[in-house]
Scaffold this motif. Sequence first.
Motif, short mmCIF file in Angstrom:
data_model
loop_
_atom_site.label_atom_id
_atom_site.label_comp_id
_atom_site.label_asym_id
_atom_site.label_seq_id
_atom_site.Cartn_x
_atom_site.Cartn_y
_atom_site.Cartn_z
N LYS A 129 0.83 -1.21 0.00
CA LYS A 129 0.00 0.00 0.00
C LYS A 129 0.86 1.26 0.00
N LYS A 130 2.12 1.14 0.44
CA LYS A 130 3.04 2.28 0.34
C LYS A 130 3.32 2.63 -1.12
N ILE A 131 3.29 1.63 -1.98
CA ILE A 131 3.44 1.89 -3.42
C ILE A 131 2.24 2.66 -3.93
N ILE A 132 1.07 2.20 -3.55
CA ILE A 132 -0.18 2.83 -4.02
C ILE A 132 -0.26 4.28 -3.57
N ASP A 133 0.18 4.55 -2.36
CA ASP A 133 0.05 5.89 -1.79
C ASP A 133 1.29 6.76 -1.98
N HIS A 134 2.27 6.26 -2.71
CA HIS A 134 3.52 7.01 -2.86
C HIS A 134 3.30 8.30 -3.65
N LYS A 135 3.98 9.35 -3.24
CA LYS A 135 3.81 10.66 -3.88
C LYS A 135 4.26 10.65 -5.34
N ASN A 136 5.18 9.76 -5.71
CA ASN A 136 5.68 9.68 -7.09
C ASN A 136 5.00 8.58 -7.90
N TYR A 137 3.86 8.07 -7.40
CA TYR A 137 3.16 7.02 -8.14
C TYR A 137 2.86 7.50 -9.56
N ASN A 138 3.19 6.65 -10.51
CA ASN A 138 3.00 7.00 -11.92
C ASN A 138 2.87 5.68 -12.70
N PRO A 139 1.85 5.55 -13.56
CA PRO A 139 1.67 4.30 -14.29
C PRO A 139 2.90 3.85 -15.07
N ARG A 140 3.64 4.80 -15.62
CA ARG A 140 4.83 4.41 -16.39
C ARG A 140 5.89 3.79 -15.49
N ILE A 141 6.04 4.33 -14.27
CA ILE A 141 7.01 3.75 -13.33
C ILE A 141 6.57 2.35 -12.95
N ILE A 142 5.28 2.17 -12.69
CA ILE A 142 4.75 0.84 -12.35
C ILE A 142 5.01 -0.13 -13.51
N GLU A 143 4.82 0.35 -14.72
CA GLU A 143 5.03 -0.51 -15.90
C GLU A 143 6.47 -1.01 -15.98
N LYS A 144 7.43 -0.12 -15.84
CA LYS A 144 8.82 -0.54 -16.03
C LYS A 144 9.33 -1.36 -14.84
N LEU A 145 8.77 -1.13 -13.64
CA LEU A 145 9.22 -1.90 -12.47
C LEU A 145 8.58 -3.28 -12.40
N THR A 146 7.65 -3.56 -13.30
CA THR A 146 7.06 -4.91 -13.39
C THR A 146 7.37 -5.55 -14.74
N ASP A 147 8.29 -4.95 -15.49
CA ASP A 147 8.66 -5.46 -16.80
C ASP A 147 9.84 -6.42 -16.66
N GLU A 148 9.58 -7.70 -16.94
CA GLU A 148 10.63 -8.71 -16.75
C GLU A 148 11.81 -8.48 -17.69
N ASN A 149 11.59 -7.88 -18.85
CA ASN A 149 12.69 -7.63 -19.79
C ASN A 149 13.69 -6.63 -19.22
N ILE A 150 13.20 -5.65 -18.50
CA ILE A 150 14.07 -4.65 -17.87
C ILE A 150 14.79 -5.25 -16.66
N LEU A 151 14.02 -5.92 -15.81
CA LEU A 151 14.58 -6.43 -14.57
C LEU A 151 15.59 -7.55 -14.80
N ARG A 152 15.49 -8.20 -15.95
CA ARG A 152 16.43 -9.28 -16.25
C ARG A 152 17.87 -8.76 -16.33
N ASN A 153 18.03 -7.49 -16.67
CA ASN A 153 19.36 -6.90 -16.81
C ASN A 153 19.87 -6.24 -15.53
N ILE A 154 19.12 -6.40 -14.45
CA ILE A 154 19.50 -5.78 -13.18
C ILE A 154 19.56 -6.87 -12.11
N GLN A 155 20.59 -6.82 -11.31
CA GLN A 155 20.75 -7.80 -10.25
C GLN A 155 19.94 -7.38 -9.02
#
Length: 821
Positions: A389-415
């Motif tokens: 719920k801290k994600i939902i209520d975060h002041k910087n909540y933005n659909p694009r940020i949510i999209e990239k932080l749940t994108d397996e293609n992006i996260l695959r390149n990050i440890q």
Amino acid sequence: MNTSSFISVLDEDPYFRNLSSNKTKYIDVRRYLKPNKKKPIMNNYNFTELLSPLRFEQISRDLLRTQYGIFENFAEGKDNGIDFRYSESKNNMLIVQCKRYKNFNNLISVLKNENDKIKKMKFSTYLLVISLDLTVANKDKIVEVFKNKVNPNNILTTSDLNYLLSLPINHHIEFKYPELWMKSINVHQKIFHLGILNHSRFIGEELLFSLVNFVPIEQYDQVINHLESNNIVIISGNPGIGKTTLSHAVISHYLYFNKYQLIGLSYRKIQEAESLLYNEDPCIFYIDDFLGHIKLDKKNDYAQLLLFLIKKIEKSTNKKLIITSREYILRQAHKDLFPINEISNTITKHIIELSSFTRRIRTEILYNYINNSRLPIKYINNLLNSDYKKIIDHKNYNPRIIEKLTDENILRNIQIEDNSYYSYFIENLNNPLRVWQDVYDNFPNKLYKLIIIIRFLIEGELPVKNLEKAVNSIIENSQEYQSFSYDDFEYTIRSLEGTLFSFKDGVDELTEEKYTLIEFQNPSIIDFIDNFIWKKTYWLNLIIKNAIYFEQLFNFELIEIIKVDPTLSKSFRDKILKDFHRLTNANIGYFEYDTQETTFNCWTQGRYLYFLIELLEVTNIEEDEDVAFFLKSEIFRYPFDGTEDISEKQSFCEIATILIERGHINEKDAIMHYTSGFINDVKELVCFEYMTRKCNKESLDIIRNNKEFVEDADNLFLCEINELSTKNFIDLMDFYDDYEQITHILPLKKTTKKLKKLETNSIWKEAWEKLGKNVEENNLTRKVVDNINYFDIEDKSIDSLFKSINKKMIHAAFYDKKQGF
């Protein structure tokens, strides 16, 4: 509740407002469900897969309210067995419970708990709505669980809901839940095969992809309503707020329900729409991120083209126009590009602004992205076991940020450690650009960085082969990059596919040559590069020195940096003087002027002299004779044959005026060159008049004695008069301003005679009086929707929703093995 009061309740609901009076009656749902009733053609929606628990409850309520009216609603979670209820009196209580389950055995287990709750309730009817299809034996088992307190006829299943949706009185409900039809296979086939024209096919692919996680928001209905009334809408908002996704949802609505065809236009190709405006087929035109992706070009001259398009579509019966634009760009455009005139007012009245989302919408967006993701099971568990719920209520909540932080293609390149995904999520919300910084810092070599920076600086539609040429130019000429080969480019861009880059097919509208175009996968990548590149003098200097395309040098933001940086200014100046004629266009869609002296290779809109204006701004011609000589040579080599854009005429006049004032060229030569070409627009005469303001009488006589030029000018003004509307204050004012300016240098005899004749016309006389008094005011209101972030959903409801993600664990585990997380 009597019939009249029921009708009044329906009238309060916008979805029922347009229903005819013969439909606003009690509807016996069960009567429609009788086997002998002839059923209309209906969809076969899988509500479990397509709707979240929240949305399933909402659509059940909407389908039932056509019979019962307005229900009391209750939050999800510990609801004591009631999702919503309706009561005419204390002794006549209807209770509804919605259950969204995929497995019947799980459903039965839950219903056994519900039985204990309803023992304590007083009701006349208990209605159970289930997202499953049931057999007779299944229904009997449910009745047995409730010990005959539930009537089998009051158990509605998926088939019953689909049937109710197919009834004419409920068609508006199907529109209201776009996630139903957007995600169905039939709809995807219709959108992909029927609604896409020519080069717009790639938009169809992006459109289908973006609809997977779409959550209907208040503005979805407002945009459709505005389009129905006005044919045009401009969706404005900050980066990543969901403008493109909302526009894709609205486009899908028109493609699917209204059989429109989609025509995608870049702002550089607005004029391409003209030939399609007179097509009899219904069309929806789409311009995404109007006025540029990042920085506003102050010399942008497409305002008049946009105004023309808007005016035509406003009057059309089967054309629609959707434009998206970043809020700060649109605001700057009103300040710098569009003065207080008809363009500004016309645009303003069509704006619907996206600002923020309610807590419920934020919740559903996060739910959709996680629920539909291919994230590793350990990541999902870590998130669900944390305070999401801290994600939902975060002041910087933005659909694009949510999209990239749940994108397996992006996260695959990050440890990321399995137990650190939630922490990583929060850290990136605190610093929204961090995810791309991690990707950037983990590039295997500097060729990766070079490629994305070059692609960033070249705006517009860029063929892969042109990007390769730009990169190879640096590999060939820079000692630092000579260890790389041509093969390295191909390997690098393919390794970045799906993470930073995407590829699509493109067609040069002039040559019909086909290309593979390369684009950034996500607009936030552009934001990230924009955040640091302008401070990197090394990179900018490297690209300027080795540039082979106009677009690499004549980037608005780059020019602003060059003006204040002596090193970059010198490199830019030397590059233009040495290689200007070798530069070509990186974007598709350009033409060439072939003359005996040189070949002018320019954008379709004409940008040759426009580029030279930037050279004037960067250098000091009073001290730099080489630049002055270069500019003098270039402006007289440019042919005015009627095909050039008006901006080229303006650029000629600007350069010539400065060179005349500095004594580098003769004003007579400039006048003779300009008047030897074609004049296509009154505005071309206006900018010419600016150049002649300091001319002597002898030079002005040269203009007045050019009978062909004067005749053309006179005829242009006559055409303007014939197209004027006496009701349009702005057009009248602009016309008289132009007329007074030009009569200063040209004898417009036929135009003057026509105007004197019109003075006797009472309608024109009244219009002129208004013009003189300047009494007309434009009271056009801006349609702004400001969704305040109020807490419209309780914590227990959020927890109940996210518990349903557990069903995705097996799915995620499958991808865990397949994708190699």
